[in-house]
Design a protein around this motif. Structure first.
Motif, PDB file in Angstrom:
ATOM      1  N   MET A   1       0.849  -1.198   0.000  1.00 17.96           N
ATOM      2  CA  MET A   1       0.000   0.000   0.000  1.00 17.96           C
ATOM      3  C   MET A   1       0.881   1.242   0.000  1.00 17.96           C
ATOM      4  O   MET A   1       1.833   1.339   0.762  1.00 17.96           O
ATOM      5  CB  MET A   1      -0.908   0.008   1.228  1.00 17.96           C
ATOM      6  CG  MET A   1      -1.797   1.231   1.343  1.00 17.96           C
ATOM      7  SD  MET A   1      -2.877   1.110   2.789  1.00 17.96           S
ATOM      8  CE  MET A   1      -3.518   2.777   2.846  1.00 17.96           C
ATOM      9  N   SER A   2       0.574   2.179  -0.874  1.00 16.55           N
ATOM     10  CA  SER A   2       1.385   3.393  -0.976  1.00 16.55           C
ATOM     11  C   SER A   2       1.158   4.288   0.237  1.00 16.55           C
ATOM     12  O   SER A   2       0.077   4.297   0.833  1.00 16.55           O
ATOM     13  CB  SER A   2       1.037   4.164  -2.257  1.00 16.55           C
ATOM     14  OG  SER A   2      -0.325   4.547  -2.255  1.00 16.55           O
ATOM     15  N   GLN A   3       2.193   5.031   0.605  1.00 16.92           N
ATOM     16  CA  GLN A   3       2.093   5.946   1.737  1.00 16.92           C
ATOM     17  C   GLN A   3       1.164   7.102   1.413  1.00 16.92           C
ATOM     18  O   GLN A   3       1.116   7.599   0.283  1.00 16.92           O
ATOM     19  CB  GLN A   3       3.465   6.490   2.103  1.00 16.92           C
ATOM     20  CG  GLN A   3       4.367   5.514   2.834  1.00 16.92           C
ATOM     21  CD  GLN A   3       5.664   6.168   3.263  1.00 16.92           C
ATOM     22  OE1 GLN A   3       6.323   6.834   2.468  1.00 16.92           O
ATOM     23  NE2 GLN A   3       6.065   5.967   4.511  1.00 16.92           N
ATOM     24  N   ARG A   4       0.466   7.554   2.429  1.00 18.99           N
ATOM     25  CA  ARG A   4      -0.380   8.747   2.330  1.00 18.99           C
ATOM     26  C   ARG A   4       0.336   9.855   3.094  1.00 18.99           C
ATOM     27  O   ARG A   4       0.531   9.745   4.307  1.00 18.99           O
ATOM     28  CB  ARG A   4      -1.758   8.462   2.909  1.00 18.99           C
ATOM     29  CG  ARG A   4      -2.507   7.358   2.153  1.00 18.99           C
ATOM     30  CD  ARG A   4      -3.600   6.738   2.982  1.00 18.99           C
ATOM     31  NE  ARG A   4      -3.071   6.062   4.181  1.00 18.99           N
ATOM     32  CZ  ARG A   4      -3.834   5.410   5.052  1.00 18.99           C
ATOM     33  NH1 ARG A   4      -5.134   5.335   4.891  1.00 18.99           N
ATOM     34  NH2 ARG A   4      -3.273   4.843   6.113  1.00 18.99           N
ATOM     35  N   VAL A   5       0.723  10.889   2.378  1.00 22.46           N
ATOM     36  CA  VAL A   5       1.663  11.883   2.901  1.00 22.46           C
ATOM     37  C   VAL A   5       1.057  13.275   2.831  1.00 22.46           C
ATOM     38  O   VAL A   5       0.478  13.657   1.800  1.00 22.46           O
ATOM     39  CB  VAL A   5       2.984  11.858   2.104  1.00 22.46           C
ATOM     40  CG1 VAL A   5       3.981  12.849   2.688  1.00 22.46           C
ATOM     41  CG2 VAL A   5       3.569  10.449   2.061  1.00 22.46           C
ATOM     42  N   ILE A   6       1.199  14.046   3.886  1.00 21.87           N
ATOM     43  CA  ILE A   6       0.830  15.462   3.903  1.00 21.87           C
ATOM     44  C   ILE A   6       2.110  16.277   4.019  1.00 21.87           C
ATOM     45  O   ILE A   6       2.932  16.024   4.906  1.00 21.87           O
ATOM     46  CB  ILE A   6      -0.113  15.789   5.071  1.00 21.87           C
ATOM     47  CG1 ILE A   6      -1.450  15.057   4.906  1.00 21.87           C
ATOM     48  CG2 ILE A   6      -0.343  17.298   5.177  1.00 21.87           C
ATOM     49  CD1 ILE A   6      -2.389  15.218   6.101  1.00 21.87           C
ATOM     50  N   VAL A   7       2.278  17.249   3.135  1.00 22.10           N
ATOM     51  CA  VAL A   7       3.453  18.136   3.168  1.00 22.10           C
ATOM     52  C   VAL A   7       2.965  19.567   3.225  1.00 22.10           C
ATOM     53  O   VAL A   7       2.308  20.047   2.288  1.00 22.10           O
ATOM     54  CB  VAL A   7       4.352  17.939   1.933  1.00 22.10           C
ATOM     55  CG1 VAL A   7       5.562  18.871   2.017  1.00 22.10           C
ATOM     56  CG2 VAL A   7       4.805  16.486   1.814  1.00 22.10           C
ATOM     57  N   THR A   8       3.270  20.270   4.313  1.00 23.39           N
ATOM     58  CA  THR A   8       2.970  21.695   4.347  1.00 23.39           C
ATOM     59  C   THR A   8       4.098  22.446   3.644  1.00 23.39           C
ATOM     60  O   THR A   8       5.256  22.030   3.693  1.00 23.39           O
ATOM     61  CB  THR A   8       2.822  22.223   5.784  1.00 23.39           C
ATOM     62  OG1 THR A   8       4.095  22.255   6.430  1.00 23.39           O
ATOM     63  CG2 THR A   8       1.863  21.361   6.601  1.00 23.39           C
ATOM     64  N   GLY A   9       3.749  23.537   2.984  1.00 23.31           N
ATOM     65  CA  GLY A   9       4.763  24.305   2.263  1.00 23.31           C
ATOM     66  C   GLY A   9       5.348  23.530   1.099  1.00 23.31           C
ATOM     67  O   GLY A   9       6.521  23.719   0.758  1.00 23.31           O
ATOM     68  N   GLY A  10       4.548  22.678   0.474  1.00 23.38           N
ATOM     69  CA  GLY A  10       5.057  21.800  -0.575  1.00 23.38           C
ATOM     70  C   GLY A  10       4.999  22.358  -1.976  1.00 23.38           C
ATOM     71  O   GLY A  10       5.279  21.632  -2.935  1.00 23.38           O
TER      72      GLY A  10
END
Length: 235
Positions: free
Chosen positions: A1-10
């Protein structure tokens, strides 16, 4: 399963490089920023005012819902201002600390319940060499990044028993648009000379370490503030 990622300032600079690194690994990435990415690289974009805690919580919640959960949070959003201590106003202090430090706390608080329930997750906070080296000419910026390191350690201590790792990355001089109006060619040459490697960092240097910390290979690291400075800082 692929990672679910949140990036602020992306949407730009180091953040955009981090987003690309996760996407290259097959992750689904939600970018939280005040402006949309120049390239259509993010899986999801959520506009946010990180100086507003309520809007920040709203944006994180929207990202988590859209992704169907969250495995990784990368706090990369930040602002920089060059000013002598005697010239830092209360408004200057609040603006820098609100974005660099308080927003980091709020996003950590917003994703933590999801990660704690899943008993898994990785948080990587982008701090700065200034957190360790001091802050002549940028005291409020250095203070904000030292606060990020402190929040990182607190999160690691409190959430490790639930399977959540929390680490910080402390970049040195990385040429991005942030701070471009305050540096000269002479500055760049002088900074490069501080590194045993003889060069400044590039966004991909930071992205690689960030990705490692969020991967299974970095799973036994928590509470660390890792220097990505080309040897300018060695502690």
């Amino acid at each position: 399963m692929s990672q679910r990622v949140i990036v602020t300032g992306g949407s730009g600079g180091i953040g955009a490089a981090i987003v690309r690194r996760f996407l290259d690994d097959g992750a689904r990435v939600a970018v939280l920023d005040r402006r949309a990415p120049a390239e259509s690289t993010a899986s999801v974009f959520v506009a946010v005012d990180l100086s507003d805690p309520l809007d920040t919580r709203r944006a994180v919640g929207e990202a988590v819902e859209t992704l169907g959960g969250v495995d990784v949070l990368v706090n990369c959003a930040g602002i920089f201002q060059h000013a002598a201590l005697l010239d830092i106003s209360v408004d200057d202090w609040d603006r820098v600390l609100d974005i660099n430090a308080r927003a980091t706390l709020v996003t950590m608080q917003a994703v933590a319940p999801v990660m704690l329930e899943a008993r898994a997750g990785a948080i990587v906070n982008i701090a700065s060499m200034a957190a360790k080296h001091g802050g002549g000419g940028e005291g409020h910026y250095a203070a904000s990044k030292a606060a990020v390191v402190a929040l990182t350690r607190a999160g690691a201590q409190e959430w490790g028993c639930h399977g959540v790792t929390v680490n910080a990355v402390c970049p040195g001089y990385v040429l991005t648009e942030m701070g471009a109006d305050t540096r000269s060619e002479a500055d760049v040459a002088a900074w490069s000379a501080k590194s045993p490697l003889g060069r400044l960092g590039i966004p991909e240097d930071v992205a690689g370490v960030t990705h490692f910390l969020a991967s299974s290979a970095g799973g036994y690291l928590t509470g660390q503030a890792i220097n990505v400075t080309g040897g300018m800082i060695m502690h």
